[in-house]
Structure formats: structure tokens, C-alpha cells
Motif scaffolding. Structure first.
Motif, PDB file in Angstrom:
ATOM      1  N   UNK A  10      71.393  34.999  56.371  1.00 29.82           N
ATOM      2  CA  UNK A  10      71.588  34.123  55.222  1.00 29.82           C
ATOM      3  C   UNK A  10      71.631  32.677  55.711  1.00 29.82           C
ATOM      4  N   UNK A  11      70.879  31.768  55.099  1.00 29.51           N
ATOM      5  CA  UNK A  11      70.967  30.356  55.495  1.00 29.51           C
ATOM      6  C   UNK A  11      72.429  29.878  55.408  1.00 29.51           C
ATOM      7  N   UNK A  70      61.165  35.618  53.457  1.00 23.52           N
ATOM      8  CA  UNK A  70      61.824  34.352  53.808  1.00 23.52           C
ATOM      9  C   UNK A  70      62.683  33.877  52.652  1.00 23.52           C
ATOM     10  N   UNK A  71      63.784  33.271  53.000  1.00 23.82           N
ATOM     11  CA  UNK A  71      64.697  32.769  51.974  1.00 23.82           C
ATOM     12  C   UNK A  71      64.077  31.593  51.203  1.00 23.82           C
ATOM     13  N   UNK A  72      63.273  30.768  51.890  1.00 24.94           N
ATOM     14  CA  UNK A  72      62.626  29.607  51.270  1.00 24.94           C
ATOM     15  C   UNK A  72      63.620  28.665  50.584  1.00 24.94           C
ATOM     16  N   UNK A  73      64.700  28.387  51.275  1.00 26.21           N
ATOM     17  CA  UNK A  73      65.662  27.409  50.775  1.00 26.21           C
ATOM     18  C   UNK A  73      66.372  26.785  51.971  1.00 26.21           C
ATOM     19  N   UNK A  77      63.866  28.976  58.012  1.00 27.29           N
ATOM     20  CA  UNK A  77      62.772  29.896  58.320  1.00 27.29           C
ATOM     21  C   UNK A  77      63.287  31.333  58.408  1.00 27.29           C
ATOM     22  N   UNK A  78      64.560  31.542  58.105  1.00 24.45           N
ATOM     23  CA  UNK A  78      65.163  32.869  58.227  1.00 24.45           C
ATOM     24  C   UNK A  78      64.541  33.852  57.240  1.00 24.45           C
ATOM     25  N   UNK A  79      64.524  35.109  57.665  1.00 28.82           N
ATOM     26  CA  UNK A  79      64.005  36.209  56.864  1.00 28.82           C
ATOM     27  C   UNK A  79      65.156  37.150  56.554  1.00 28.82           C
ATOM     28  N   UNK A  80      65.283  37.549  55.290  1.00 29.67           N
ATOM     29  CA  UNK A  80      66.368  38.432  54.886  1.00 29.67           C
ATOM     30  C   UNK A  80      66.247  39.789  55.563  1.00 29.67           C
TER      31      UNK A  80
END
Length: 171
Positions: A10-11, A70-73, A77-80
Motif C-alpha cells: 500500500x502506498x 498498480x495503485x496509480x496514486x 509504482x507499487x503493485x497490490x
């Protein structure tokens, strides 16, 4: 019949409300437990949350819609990612957290529960009061101390005495 997952990557800037909205876009009013773990020093989340979906189908719908995406927020660049949680189901999670010092923290940092059925399904539900004051006091004393220097002794199995004690307390 597992319905509780740890949502990972999670971002760190994401708030509990942001994550709830993110889940609601796929599974509106279909979770009954939510806990986004926070760093008490910097006020950001630590990258994971525990979520219990009301049914296995709800969990599968969320996984199909969000897993590996990708969370895109927050320019992340994190991926769930997800994994099953050790504690499964709303009842087990409530039992684990109701006697925790986390319940004395800011409202937004506490675990949250929601009605699982009936006309109020998905709406906030009051968290039960603690039932073991000593357990809550121990939790407050140990808060944030995953490892206290000089206290862990490694067994030949590669586990520490503290890890073994912690597992005994969790049972």
C-alpha cells in the motif's frame, strides 16, 4: 472459507479513508473488518492492511479486480499484493484487537468493524470494549517494540525466545 487477507504494498501516504474508498469501488459495503497499520512516529501507513470480506465471493471479486494492479496514486509504482491473514474472520480479529492498546490511538488509526448483515450491512459498528485489562496493559507496554535490543536469544531452530513467547500469547 478464508475471508481475511493482508493487503500489501500500500502506498505509504494512503489514509484509511483512501483505502476504504479504493476497496469500495470494487466491493461496496462488503467488508466487516478493516485495519490499516500506521507508523505512530511519522503518521504514514506501513504498507499493509488487514481486511475481512463478508463472503469468499466478495474477496474473490476484489482479488480479480485489484490483485497485481498498480495503485496509480501518490506517484507510487507499487503493485497490490495480498496473502491470507493468520487470523481469519471478523470474530477472531475483534478478539485479537479489542484488548490492544491500539484502541487508545487516534480514531483513524484504530481497527474498524462494520455490520456483516441486515439493513445496516457495511455501515460502521461500534467496536466491543476490552475484556482483559492486563492484556491491554501488556499491549501498551510492548507497543512498537517488535525487538528490544539485548532481549532476544536465538534457538538452534533459528527462532527467538521472544518469538516463541509471542506465539504462545497469540494462541
Amino acid at each position: 472459507m478464508r475471508t481475511t487477507v493482508m493487503i500489501k504494498n500500500i502506498p505509504n501516504k494512503m489514509t484509511d479513508k483512501d483505502l476504504m474508498t479504493f476497496i469500495e469501488r470494487v466491493c461496496s459495503r462488503r467488508i466487516d473488518f478493516f485495519y490499516l497499520r500506521m507508523d505512530f512516529k511519522n503518521g504514514c501507513n506501513v504498507g499493509y492492511a488487514f481486511v475481512n470480506f463478508i463472503t469468499v465471493d466478495d474477496l474473490l471479486r476484489f482479488a480479480k479486480g485489484r490483485l497485481g494492479v498498480k495503485w496509480n496514486m501518490y506517484a507510487s509504482e507499487k503493485v497490490l499484493q495480498m496473502s491470507y491473514a493468520n487470523y481469519q474472520g471478523k470474530e477472531a480479529l475483534v478478539e485479537k484487537f479489542k484488548n490492544s492498546a491500539i484502541m487508545d490511538e487516534r480514531e483513524s488509526w484504530r481497527p474498524k468493524i462494520f455490520y456483516s448483515n441486515g439493513p445496516q450491512v457495511g455501515q460502521p459498528e461500534p467496536f466491543p470494549a476490552p475484556t482483559h485489562q492486563r492484556r491491554k496493559e501488556r499491549s501498551a507496554h510492548n507497543r512498537g517494540a517488535l525487538y528490544v535490543p539485548g532481549t532476544a536469544r536465538l534457538h538452534t531452530s533459528g527462532r527467538t525466545e521472544e518469538h516463541d513467547r509471542g506465539e504462545r500469547h497469540m494462541r
